[in-house]
Scaffold this active site. Structure first.
Site, PDB file in Angstrom:
ATOM      1  N   LYS A  46       0.799  -1.192   0.000  1.00  0.00           N
ATOM      2  CA  LYS A  46       0.000   0.000   0.000  1.00  0.00           C
ATOM      3  C   LYS A  46       0.849   1.267   0.000  1.00  0.00           C
ATOM      4  CE  LYS A  46      -3.222  -2.008   3.393  1.00  0.00           C
ATOM      5  NZ  LYS A  46      -2.462  -2.757   4.402  1.00  0.00           N
TER       6      LYS A  46
ATOM      7  N   ASP B 164      14.400  -0.862   0.185  1.00  0.00           N
ATOM      8  CA  ASP B 164      15.162  -0.951   1.437  1.00  0.00           C
ATOM      9  C   ASP B 164      16.214  -2.056   1.256  1.00  0.00           C
ATOM     10  OD1 ASP B 164      15.643  -1.447   4.309  1.00  0.00           O
ATOM     11  OD2 ASP B 164      13.821  -0.295   4.654  1.00  0.00           O
TER      12      ASP B 164
ATOM     13  N   LYS C  64      16.761   3.614  -0.088  1.00  0.00           N
ATOM     14  CA  LYS C  64      17.575   3.494   1.133  1.00  0.00           C
ATOM     15  C   LYS C  64      18.764   2.579   0.814  1.00  0.00           C
ATOM     16  CE  LYS C  64      15.450   3.178   5.359  1.00  0.00           C
ATOM     17  NZ  LYS C  64      14.877   2.514   6.570  1.00  0.00           N
TER      18      LYS C  64
ATOM     19  N   PHE D 169      14.268   5.304  10.154  1.00  0.00           N
ATOM     20  CA  PHE D 169      12.902   4.816   9.986  1.00  0.00           C
ATOM     21  C   PHE D 169      12.011   5.951   9.495  1.00  0.00           C
ATOM     22  CE2 PHE D 169      10.398   1.120  10.341  1.00  0.00           C
ATOM     23  CZ  PHE D 169       9.104   1.597  10.339  1.00  0.00           C
TER      24      PHE D 169
END
Ligand code: PRP
Length: 178
Positions: A42, A101, A129, A150
Site C-alpha cells: 500500500k 530498502d 535506502k 525509519f
C-alpha cells in the site's frame, strides 16, 4: 501523528517538485509507448497518484500487493497478497514503489514478473535506502535517497500508522523501540 516525528525530511511541496521532474523523465523515456504502471500497495499509493497525474503518457494502471514487514521494522518473509489484474506479457512494465530498502521485495517482483515475458520491466521508487541494501537491484527512477532511518509519511507506515501524513519524516525511536 506529527508529535511522533523526530525530523521532517521532505515537505509536501518538495515532494511534488521532485515527483513532477521524475514524471517528465518517464514521459520522455516512454515516448510512443503505452506502459503499465504497477503500484506496489500500500505504501506507494500517494506517490503513485501524484506520479500518474503529472505524466502525459497514456498509461494502464494496475496494482499488486506484497507484504514484507508485518508490523515490525525489519524485512521478514515476503507474502504475496494481490496479483496484477492485467496480463504482463509483451507489456512495458513500470513497478512503482514507495521505498527500496533491502531490495528483497523488488528483486522478488522483478523475478516473478520476468517469467511472464514482459517487453520490459523498470523500477520507479519514491525513496531509495541504499545503505540497507541486501540484494543488488537496478533502480531506474528514484525521487530521493534516504539514510538508514525509519521514515514514515506520504504512504509509508509504521504499524499501519502515519501513511496519510502529507510529508516524509523520521519516526522517533521511542515509538518503534517501545
Ligand atoms: C515496504 C515497501 C516495499 C518494501 C521495501 O512494503 O513498500 O514494498 O517494504 O522493503 P525491502 O526492500 O526491504 O523489501 P511493506 O511490506 O511494508 O508494505 P506496505 O507498502 O503496505 O507498507
Amino acid at each position: 501523528m506529527e508529535k511522533d516525528i523526530a525530523k521532517k525530511l521532505f515537505s509536501e511541496e518538495e515532494i511534488l517538485v521532485r515527483v513532477k521532474e521524475v514524471a517528465a523523465q518517464i514521459d520522455e523515456d516512454y515516448k510512443g509507448k503505452h506502459p503499465t504502471l504497477i503500484a506496489i500497495l500500500k505504501g506507494s499509493i500517494l506517490f503513485y497518484s501524484d506520479l500518474i497525474r503529472n505524466m502525459k503518457t497514456d498509461v494502464v494502471l494496475d496494482f499488486m500487493e506484497i507484504s514484507s514487514y508485518g508490523n515490525g521494522t525489519t524485512s521478514g518473509n515476503i507474502k504475496f497478497i494481490k496479483d496484477a489484474d492485467f496480463s504482463v506479457e509483451g507489456k512495458d512494465i513500470l513497478l512503482v514503489e514507495d521505498i527500496v530498502d533491502s531490495g528483497k521485495t523488488i528483486d522478488y517482483l522483478i523475478k516473478a514478473l520476468a517469467l511472464r515475458k514482459p517487453n520490459s520491466i523498470k523500477v520507479c521508487t519514491l525513496l531509495d535506502k541504499k545503505e540497507a541494501r541486501k540484494v543488488p537491484v537496478e533502480i531506474n527512477y528514484s525521487c530521493f535517497d534516504v539514510g538508514n532511518e525509519f521514515v514514515v509519511g506520504y504512504g509509508l507506515d509504521y504499524a499501519e500508522k502515519y501513511r496519510n501524513l502529507p510529508f516524509i519524516g523520521v519516526l522517533k525511536e521511542e515509538i518503534y523501540k517501545k
